[in-house]
Each structure stands twice: as structure tokens, then as C-alpha cells.
Design an enzyme around this catalytic site. Sequence first.
Site: not given
Length: 443
Positions: A333, A374, A298, A270, A267, A351
Amino acid sequence: MPVKSFPDISTPLKDQKPISIFWFRRDLRIEDNTALTKALDSNIPVLPIFIFDSHILNELPKDDARVAFIHRSILKIKDSLKAHGSDILCLYGDPKSVWLELISKFKVAKVYTNKDYEPYAIARDKEIAELLGKKDITFNSFKDQVIFEEDEILKSNQEPYTVFTPYKNKWLTKFQEANPIEPKNPKLNNLYKANYTTMSLEDIGFTKSEIEVKDFNLSRLHLYGDKRDFPYADITSYLSTHLRFGTIGIRQIISRIDKSNAVFLSELIWREFFMQILFHYPKVVTENFRSKYDNIKWRNNKQEFLLWCQGKTGYPMVDAGMRQLNTTGFMHNRVRMITAGFLCKHLLIDWRWGESYFAEKLLDYELSSNNGNWQWAAGTGCDAAPYFRIFNPLSQQQKFDKDYKYVRKWIPEFDTFEYPDPIVEHKFARERALAAYKSGIEA
């Protein structure tokens, strides 16, 4: 813009002597602070400062809990410095105006700070470095908030990685080859002697928030790998906000965790992966990383977006997550993935709408991670989930909160007729999303 409430620092005899300035930003700690340590190792007295940047603060609600947390962290630093006869000088305004004021008041020889990799910060630091350079003041910046920065983990052709796994493997290899990362504590015997009145929250136009930042907790990380996806278990460190503002450093964290905890370490990797993506591809702030998704149509239904924001979609896991976010400034998370995927795929809402809402609400908001996650959820980012991977919020509920403990914690009316029906049926929403994505890619 004028500098707000600049303290009276006019002590002419003392201020004729050269000083260094250490500029606190995303490193609100004294322990293991790279640039502060470097500054104090020099032979010039060091004045620590913090600038409440009006460009940033003007965009925030006046009860923003993050500003209150920053202010509280500064007061802790102030107490530590007081014990050594020094202080932190707090200022408010446009950074360029602040620095013009500082160099008119002090004989500044050197400035020390830690690097920030976000687009605004890069542009700000470039401007300040150029301003100081014209006055023959050196601007020294150091790596501090990451283990490896943007140009240290590259492919063999010197290009940045855009897929996480090979980046992670290279990161781990380099980490294992490097010297042990030991946190260093600065020598606090070379501080500029000072005593300042610190601005209150009200002085900078803010009020205390009802939301509090939790202390971090590393004691349960041995359970992280097995329990991290179950939100009610709450096996989380609450480190993210502290890491975001630097009240604890990344080296301190890694030195204190079990190195065999590969899941938790992943993590942290990341985080650095998304930071180097933002650095190399700043377009992601407002654009899809993968331009082939630019033609997605969208729906952007404002009423449905509002229901999502309020946690009233009729999908329990989504609603519980949004209510946790609105109430505490935090969201588990696993639930972040579910709520983000639902907005983009089930409701076909851009998004960027969700990313902006999270940016306003999350205590641990960090541009690179928020944007990266996102775009991952939307399928538009680097190493993203494929567009046809669409989480079923109901099956996710059964898998990670089958007894509805998390849901009932955040949705008190869940077992009553007051709780709404789903605003869209899953199978219909899935097929609609697949068609919209396919049509957008082929356009």
C-alpha cells in the site's frame, strides 16, 4: 447473446414446483452470506447460480488471475453444496439472456442477491429486476459487502460526506451504537436438489494464470500499526482480494480482528468511504472529482509511461513496486502511493492512465478504491492530498526501505550498471508539476 453451455436441466416434473434462485456475485462464500441466508430461511427450495458475465470477461486478458480465482472459489462452493445434495449452476453470457433462459427452464418465484454499488452493477440489477417483475418474480437484494451502505452515513443535512475524517467519526459512532455484528451461518437444509457439470476455465475462453491469489492471514495484524509502511516487512493481511470477491465477508473480518486495532479498522472504513463516493458521484469514473483540476495540461509521454509500467524509471522504490505488481498482481500500500504520485506529479501523466493499468493488473482491483486512491494521489479527488504535496521517491526510500531489502528483492540488477539512471530529476519534476497544476487551476 446466447447463453453458453447451458447445462441440461430439463426435469419437467421436478421443475414444475416453485423455486427461489440465489445469485452469487461478489460474495463467493456460503458462511455469513446475507442474501443466501434470507433465501434459505424461506419455505421454497433454493438454487444457487453464478453467471460469468460476458460484458466483464470480454474486457480481460485470457490468463487473468482474477477469473481463475473466481473459478476456483466456485469449485469450493460446489464441494460444500454437494455435501447437502445440491449444486451451483454456472452460466456464461449476457445476464439478461441468462435470466430469460433460467425463467424459461424453472418456475422461479423469488430471486435473492446481495447489493453491488458500482455503476455497471446498479444498471444491470435494475434491468434484471424489471425483467423479473414483468413475470411476477420478486427481486430481493440485501446489504452484505459493507457495514454501512451509501445512505447510512450522511451529514446532518442528509448529504454525503466528501471528507474522510468526519465520515470515519460518524461511522465509528454508529458502529459502536449498533448491535454487535455477529456473522450468521445459513441453514443448508432447504437447497434445490441438483447435480451440474461446472464449466472449466477453457469453456469460458480463459486459461490458468501463473499468478496465484495468496490466502489471507490475520495473525500479524497486531503489528500492522507500527510496521504497515515498510514493504519488506510484509505485514499485510492479503485480505483485499478475498474481500473484493467476497470469499470472506466484512462482518467475519471485523468479528475476528482486535477492535483496538484502529489503524486496520480505518483502512476498512476508507473502503466504504470510497464506495459511497462512487455511488453518489459516479462521474469520478472518468472525471476529476474536483473540476477545478480539469485544465491541467498532462504531458502523457507514452515512452515514459511504458518505463513506469515496466519498472524502469531509475527510481528504486517506484520500480520495485511496479515489478511486484507485474509479477504478483499485488503491490504494498505505501508503494502504491509512491508509484501513483510519481506518475502524476513527476511525469505529469494523467491519473486515468495509471488507474487503468492498475485495474488490469491488481488482483484486488475494486473500482471505488482504485479510483479514489488514484485521484487522491493526483490531488484531483475528494479529501485528496494537496497538489503541492509531492512525494520524493528517494526520501521515501530512505524512510521505508533504507537497507534496500524490498528494492533488491524485486530489482535483481539494482547493484549493477544495467539499472537505469532516473528518467527525470526530482527537483526539476517537482517544480514542473507545481507550475502545471497552478497554471491549470488558474486557467
